[in-house]
Scaffold this motif. Structure first.
Motif, short mmCIF file in Angstrom:
data_model
loop_
_atom_site.label_atom_id
_atom_site.label_comp_id
_atom_site.label_asym_id
_atom_site.label_seq_id
_atom_site.Cartn_x
_atom_site.Cartn_y
_atom_site.Cartn_z
N SER A 75 37.10 4.62 -13.54
CA SER A 75 36.89 5.16 -12.19
C SER A 75 36.41 4.08 -11.23
CB SER A 75 35.85 6.29 -12.24
OG SER A 75 36.24 7.26 -13.20
N VAL A 76 37.04 4.05 -10.06
CA VAL A 76 36.62 3.10 -9.01
C VAL A 76 35.39 3.68 -8.30
CG1 VAL A 76 37.26 1.93 -6.88
CG2 VAL A 76 38.99 2.31 -8.65
N VAL A 77 34.27 2.94 -8.37
CA VAL A 77 33.04 3.41 -7.74
C VAL A 77 32.54 2.45 -6.67
CG1 VAL A 77 32.34 4.77 -9.74
CG2 VAL A 77 31.59 2.39 -9.56
N SER A 78 33.29 1.36 -6.49
CA SER A 78 32.92 0.33 -5.52
C SER A 78 34.08 -0.65 -5.48
CB SER A 78 31.65 -0.37 -6.00
OG SER A 78 31.33 -1.46 -5.18
N MET A 79 34.26 -1.33 -4.34
CA MET A 79 35.33 -2.33 -4.27
C MET A 79 34.81 -3.65 -3.74
SD MET A 79 38.76 -0.14 -3.39
CE MET A 79 39.88 -1.42 -3.96
N SER A 80 35.59 -4.70 -4.01
CA SER A 80 35.10 -6.07 -3.77
C SER A 80 35.42 -6.62 -2.38
CB SER A 80 35.70 -7.01 -4.82
OG SER A 80 37.11 -6.93 -4.81
N HIS A 81 36.30 -5.96 -1.62
CA HIS A 81 36.71 -6.52 -0.33
C HIS A 81 35.74 -6.08 0.77
CE1 HIS A 81 38.28 -2.51 -0.42
NE2 HIS A 81 38.69 -2.56 0.83
N PRO A 82 35.60 -6.87 1.84
CA PRO A 82 34.60 -6.56 2.89
C PRO A 82 34.75 -5.15 3.47
CG PRO A 82 35.52 -8.76 3.21
CD PRO A 82 36.31 -8.15 2.09
N GLY A 83 35.97 -4.66 3.64
CA GLY A 83 36.19 -3.34 4.24
C GLY A 83 35.54 -2.21 3.44
N ALA A 84 35.31 -2.43 2.14
CA ALA A 84 34.72 -1.38 1.30
C ALA A 84 33.28 -1.08 1.70
CB ALA A 84 34.78 -1.80 -0.16
N GLU A 85 32.65 -2.00 2.41
CA GLU A 85 31.25 -1.78 2.81
C GLU A 85 31.12 -0.67 3.85
OE1 GLU A 85 28.71 -2.93 1.32
OE2 GLU A 85 29.90 -4.25 0.04
N SER A 86 32.21 -0.38 4.60
CA SER A 86 32.12 0.62 5.67
C SER A 86 31.96 2.05 5.15
CB SER A 86 33.38 0.59 6.53
OG SER A 86 33.65 -0.71 6.95
#
Ligand code: XMP
Length: 219
Positions: free
Chosen positions: A109-120
């Motif tokens: 399961s994806v619970v977080s992503m590594s690219h800057p846009g994921a912070e929003s």
């Protein structure tokens, strides 16, 4: 012998090169991850072809209603996939539809992503997304390898779910730092499949991980 901790993401290779790569490195890695670029180029039969050499993780980041999630998971299970990656953010029912397909098909399961846009939007929800995954007995979680603080946070939660970390190499993460922080498996794409000698890169990373792991038992 310690378990292999590398998942190689083969995102862009023509079929024969992808299969050659799989053959050459299969003994040194945990699994191969395939994503849409390779599937759209070569068709879904590449899943069963690669499965002859390695466990195959289908990174389809599935994010749909339960029925559609189930249909996709059934299809990749039929093709021999070891695991499928899905977004936790679509809810417990959608994740559960995948986890119930077969004991032989793992859910990651994806619970977080590594690219800057994921912070929003995505990353601020990560604790809820982890809890969602735990409720459906997800086998694993995806957590960015370029955020060791977050990896340590998940490790401290002691969920029992395996941590898989992309974002290594080109995206800035270091495989040893990620493992030391608590990641079970590092997902590495371009740094390996674009290398002139992928086997040498895999051997080098394995050597560094083994050295670092001497004092860190596998959970
Ligand atoms: P590279 O070439 O950057 O490839 O080593 C990384 C692979 O992992 C995927 N990726 C992610 N998947 N959450 C995910 O679920 C992430 O934060 C993430 N970052 C990278 C990427 O699609 C590629 O296949």
């Amino acid at each position: 012998m310690t378990e292999n901790r590398i998942v190689v993401a083969i995102d862009s290779q023509e079929k024969h090169r992808a299969i050659d790569l799989a053959k050459n490195i299969s003994d040194e890695i945990f699994a191969i991850k395939v994503n849409w670029p390779l599937i759209l180029e070569e068709g879904h039969s590449i899943i069963s072809k690669l499965s002859a050499f390695s466990k195959v993780i289908c990174d389809f980041k599935v994010a749909d209603i339960p029925n559609t999630n189930r249909l996709i998971a059934e299809k990749v299970h039929k093709d021999g996939a070891f695991a499928i990656i899905a977004h936790s953010v679509v809810g417990e029912d959608s994740l559960r539809a995948i986890s119930q397909v077969s004991d032989d098909l793992k859910l990651i399961s994806v619970v977080s992503m590594s690219h800057p846009g994921a912070e929003s939007f995505l990353n601020p929800l990560s604790d809820k997304l982890i809890e969602n995954a735990r409720k459906v007995n997800s086998y694993g979680l995806i957590a960015p390898g370029n955020n060791t603080k977050f990896i340590s946070h998940i490790k401290a939660l002691d969920t029992g779910m395996k941590i898989f970390s992309p974002g290594i190499g080109v995206q800035g993460g270091d495989p040893v730092d990620a493992i030391v922080a608590g990641t079970d498996y590092v997902i590495i794409g371009r740094s390996i499949y674009l290398a002139e000698k992928p086997q040498d890169v895999v051997a080098d990373i394995n050597g560094k991980i083994t050295a670092a792991l001497k004092n860190i038992p596998m959970s």
